[in-house]
Design a protein around this motif. Structure first.
Motif, PDB file in Angstrom:
ATOM      1  N   THR A 105       0.840  -1.194   0.000  1.00  0.00           N
ATOM      2  CA  THR A 105       0.000   0.000   0.000  1.00  0.00           C
ATOM      3  C   THR A 105       0.878   1.248   0.000  1.00  0.00           C
ATOM      4  OG1 THR A 105      -1.809   1.101   1.179  1.00  0.00           O
ATOM      5  CG2 THR A 105      -0.094   0.041   2.531  1.00  0.00           C
ATOM      6  N   PHE A 106       0.260   2.393   0.253  1.00  0.00           N
ATOM      7  CA  PHE A 106       1.007   3.647   0.283  1.00  0.00           C
ATOM      8  C   PHE A 106       2.043   3.615   1.406  1.00  0.00           C
ATOM      9  CE2 PHE A 106      -3.134   4.766  -1.564  1.00  0.00           C
ATOM     10  CZ  PHE A 106      -2.714   5.389  -2.731  1.00  0.00           C
ATOM     11  N   ASN A 107       3.155   4.293   1.200  1.00  0.00           N
ATOM     12  CA  ASN A 107       4.221   4.297   2.203  1.00  0.00           C
ATOM     13  C   ASN A 107       4.260   5.584   3.026  1.00  0.00           C
ATOM     14  OD1 ASN A 107       5.238   6.096   0.340  1.00  0.00           O
ATOM     15  ND2 ASN A 107       7.239   5.104   0.115  1.00  0.00           N
ATOM     16  N   TYR A 108       3.177   6.360   2.990  1.00  0.00           N
ATOM     17  CA  TYR A 108       3.086   7.570   3.825  1.00  0.00           C
ATOM     18  C   TYR A 108       1.754   7.552   4.564  1.00  0.00           C
ATOM     19  CZ  TYR A 108       0.324   9.455  -0.092  1.00  0.00           C
ATOM     20  OH  TYR A 108      -0.618   9.646  -1.082  1.00  0.00           O
ATOM     21  N   ASP A 109       1.683   8.312   5.638  1.00  0.00           N
ATOM     22  CA  ASP A 109       0.534   8.285   6.541  1.00  0.00           C
ATOM     23  C   ASP A 109      -0.772   8.621   5.826  1.00  0.00           C
ATOM     24  OD1 ASP A 109      -1.372   9.121   8.719  1.00  0.00           O
ATOM     25  OD2 ASP A 109       0.393   8.707   9.961  1.00  0.00           O
ATOM     26  N   ASP A 114     -10.678  23.312 -14.961  1.00  0.00           N
ATOM     27  CA  ASP A 114      -9.402  22.740 -14.532  1.00  0.00           C
ATOM     28  C   ASP A 114      -9.495  21.224 -14.487  1.00  0.00           C
ATOM     29  OD1 ASP A 114      -9.846  21.813 -11.534  1.00  0.00           O
ATOM     30  OD2 ASP A 114     -10.802  23.776 -11.720  1.00  0.00           O
ATOM     31  N   PHE A 115      -8.367  20.599 -14.722  1.00  0.00           N
ATOM     32  CA  PHE A 115      -8.254  19.143 -14.687  1.00  0.00           C
ATOM     33  C   PHE A 115      -6.933  18.798 -14.030  1.00  0.00           C
ATOM     34  CE2 PHE A 115      -6.310  15.330 -16.524  1.00  0.00           C
ATOM     35  CZ  PHE A 115      -7.277  14.376 -16.223  1.00  0.00           C
ATOM     36  N   GLY A 116      -6.961  17.800 -13.154  1.00  0.00           N
ATOM     37  CA  GLY A 116      -5.723  17.390 -12.515  1.00  0.00           C
ATOM     38  C   GLY A 116      -5.884  16.087 -11.770  1.00  0.00           C
ATOM     39  N   TYR A 117      -4.769  15.518 -11.393  1.00  0.00           N
ATOM     40  CA  TYR A 117      -4.797  14.286 -10.603  1.00  0.00           C
ATOM     41  C   TYR A 117      -3.567  14.219  -9.719  1.00  0.00           C
ATOM     42  CZ  TYR A 117      -1.947  12.603 -14.591  1.00  0.00           C
ATOM     43  OH  TYR A 117      -0.998  12.456 -15.577  1.00  0.00           O
ATOM     44  N   GLY A 118      -3.724  13.492  -8.627  1.00  0.00           N
ATOM     45  CA  GLY A 118      -2.629  13.338  -7.686  1.00  0.00           C
ATOM     46  C   GLY A 118      -2.274  11.873  -7.524  1.00  0.00           C
ATOM     47  N   SER A 119      -1.010  11.608  -7.321  1.00  0.00           N
ATOM     48  CA  SER A 119      -0.547  10.232  -7.123  1.00  0.00           C
ATOM     49  C   SER A 119       0.296  10.138  -5.867  1.00  0.00           C
ATOM     50  CB  SER A 119       0.266   9.751  -8.331  1.00  0.00           C
ATOM     51  OG  SER A 119       1.361  10.616  -8.582  1.00  0.00           O
ATOM     52  N   GLY A 120       0.184   8.997  -5.188  1.00  0.00           N
ATOM     53  CA  GLY A 120       0.932   8.774  -3.957  1.00  0.00           C
ATOM     54  C   GLY A 120       1.944   7.661  -4.123  1.00  0.00           C
ATOM     55  N   THR A 121       3.027   7.761  -3.389  1.00  0.00           N
ATOM     56  CA  THR A 121       4.085   6.752  -3.467  1.00  0.00           C
ATOM     57  C   THR A 121       3.671   5.474  -2.741  1.00  0.00           C
ATOM     58  OG1 THR A 121       5.102   7.742  -1.509  1.00  0.00           O
ATOM     59  CG2 THR A 121       5.932   8.453  -3.650  1.00  0.00           C
ATOM     60  N   LEU A 122       4.072   4.338  -3.312  1.00  0.00           N
ATOM     61  CA  LEU A 122       3.779   3.036  -2.726  1.00  0.00           C
ATOM     62  C   LEU A 122       5.015   2.472  -2.044  1.00  0.00           C
ATOM     63  CD1 LEU A 122       1.787   1.445  -5.700  1.00  0.00           C
ATOM     64  CD2 LEU A 122       0.848   2.479  -3.621  1.00  0.00           C
ATOM     65  N   GLN A 123       4.827   1.436  -1.261  1.00  0.00           N
ATOM     66  CA  GLN A 123       5.955   0.751  -0.640  1.00  0.00           C
ATOM     67  C   GLN A 123       6.907   0.274  -1.738  1.00  0.00           C
ATOM     68  OE1 GLN A 123       4.391  -2.397   1.795  1.00  0.00           O
ATOM     69  NE2 GLN A 123       3.173  -1.015   3.055  1.00  0.00           N
ATOM     70  N   GLY A 124       8.154   0.616  -1.571  1.00  0.00           N
ATOM     71  CA  GLY A 124       9.142   0.304  -2.590  1.00  0.00           C
ATOM     72  C   GLY A 124       9.657   1.535  -3.307  1.00  0.00           C
ATOM     73  N   HIS A 125       8.953   2.666  -3.146  1.00  0.00           N
ATOM     74  CA  HIS A 125       9.398   3.922  -3.744  1.00  0.00           C
ATOM     75  C   HIS A 125      10.543   4.486  -2.910  1.00  0.00           C
ATOM     76  CE1 HIS A 125       9.285   7.882  -5.604  1.00  0.00           C
ATOM     77  NE2 HIS A 125       8.319   7.467  -6.435  1.00  0.00           N
ATOM     78  N   LEU A 126      11.455   5.208  -3.546  1.00  0.00           N
ATOM     79  CA  LEU A 126      12.581   5.792  -2.826  1.00  0.00           C
ATOM     80  C   LEU A 126      12.161   6.984  -1.965  1.00  0.00           C
ATOM     81  CD1 LEU A 126      15.326   5.695  -5.606  1.00  0.00           C
ATOM     82  CD2 LEU A 126      15.081   4.163  -3.641  1.00  0.00           C
ATOM     83  N   LEU A 127      11.010   7.588  -2.305  1.00  0.00           N
ATOM     84  CA  LEU A 127      10.483   8.708  -1.536  1.00  0.00           C
ATOM     85  C   LEU A 127       9.112   8.362  -0.978  1.00  0.00           C
ATOM     86  CD1 LEU A 127      11.349  11.684  -3.933  1.00  0.00           C
ATOM     87  CD2 LEU A 127      12.631  10.950  -1.917  1.00  0.00           C
ATOM     88  N   ALA A 128       8.640   9.168  -0.045  1.00  0.00           N
ATOM     89  CA  ALA A 128       7.297   9.015   0.506  1.00  0.00           C
ATOM     90  C   ALA A 128       6.590  10.354   0.362  1.00  0.00           C
ATOM     91  CB  ALA A 128       7.357   8.607   1.974  1.00  0.00           C
ATOM     92  N   GLY A 129       5.400  10.345  -0.242  1.00  0.00           N
ATOM     93  CA  GLY A 129       4.672  11.586  -0.400  1.00  0.00           C
ATOM     94  C   GLY A 129       3.699  11.544  -1.561  1.00  0.00           C
TER      95      GLY A 129
END
Length: 255
Positions: free
Chosen positions: A50-54, A159-174
């Motif tokens: 899953t995601f690697n940030y809170d 306006d159009f946009g999307y956000g993505s979150g880092t998963l476990q295994g990513h070098l960063l969290a956010g």
């Protein structure tokens, strides 16, 4: 926690704007490379969690940059906030081109970072950013957290946009958001908003370099969007002053 980012040994050739005859061998190599990327992505997806940030930060990138800066929790937890805003055109046609650019992942249209353009932009969809660093190609897993679109009228602001979150295994969290906006004055803006911090010992050790690369990415991504909105016009032929390039990397807050 075991880190699942993947290093790819194959090379991705740089795309040139000039037309030339492509050999059968080059076509075969390109096809084999694409197949290999897709196989490796599927393997990586099967191993990421899953995601690697809170969870409390899920969707925070959709807020205005002012509200993110005011969030004391973001400050306290040591996230680096990056923000870029670029005027890329004017009018509905430019807005639609910018929107299509984001939907087709062409804001990653550079020779050192890319996303599989066949990846649908929809909430819950996993994808990988393939990045060329000192090491061979590295695949970093993420997941689309949200997709937002609004239009007040057929010809008015949108306006159009999307956000993505880092998963476990990513070098960063956010989290990171990409958006395109047609404002009330008819101007079209490309915006990048992100907050992140190291999630692996490699990114801890090289964090000054990571911050530099984030700034580098924002510049190159803006160039890619400008090129698409301007029908492929080379970005170097366009005056930065006329385009009102606004870029601001905010300081890192740590307790």
């Amino acid at each position: 926690m075991m880190m699942q980012f993947m290093i790819i040994t194959s090379r991705r050739s740089k795309v040139h704007s000039k037309k030339r005859r492509v050999s059968v061998q080059e076509l075969d190599q390109a096809m084999n490379t694409q197949v290999k990327f897709k196989i490796e992505q599927k393997f990586l997806y099967s191993r990421t969690g899953t995601f690697n940030y809170d969870n409390k930060y899920r969707g925070v990138s959709s807020r205005s940059i002012a509200k993110i800066k005011e969030d004391s929790e973001v400050d306290k937890d040591g996230f680096l906030i990056n923000y870029a805003l670029v005027l890329v055109g004017s009018g509905k046609e430019s807005y639609e081109k910018g929107k299509k650019t984001l939907q087709n992942w062409k804001h990653f249209g550079m020779d050192w970072a890319f996303v599989d353009p066949a990846t649908p932009v929809e909430t819950g969809k996993k994808f990988c950013i393939c990045v060329k660093e000192v090491l061979p190609w590295v695949m970093l897993p993420l997941q689309v957290v949200y997709v937002d679109e609004s239009r007040k009228s057929r010809k008015g602001p949108a306006d159009f946009g999307y956000g993505s979150g880092t998963l476990q295994g990513h070098l960063l969290a956010g989290e990171e958001q990409f958006s395109i906006e047609l404002d009330g004055n008819g101007e079209v803006w490309y915006e990048i908003t992100s907050f992140s911090k190291p999630a692996h010992f490699l990114s801890f050790l090289g964090y000054p370099y990571v911050k530099l690369r984030q700034k580098h990415f924002a510049r190159h991504s803006s160039e890619a969007v400008l090129s698409m909105v301007c029908d492929g016009t080379e970005y170097e032929d366009i005056s930065l002053n006329k385009l009102h390039l606004l870029f601001n990397t905010l300081c890192l807050y740590q307790k």
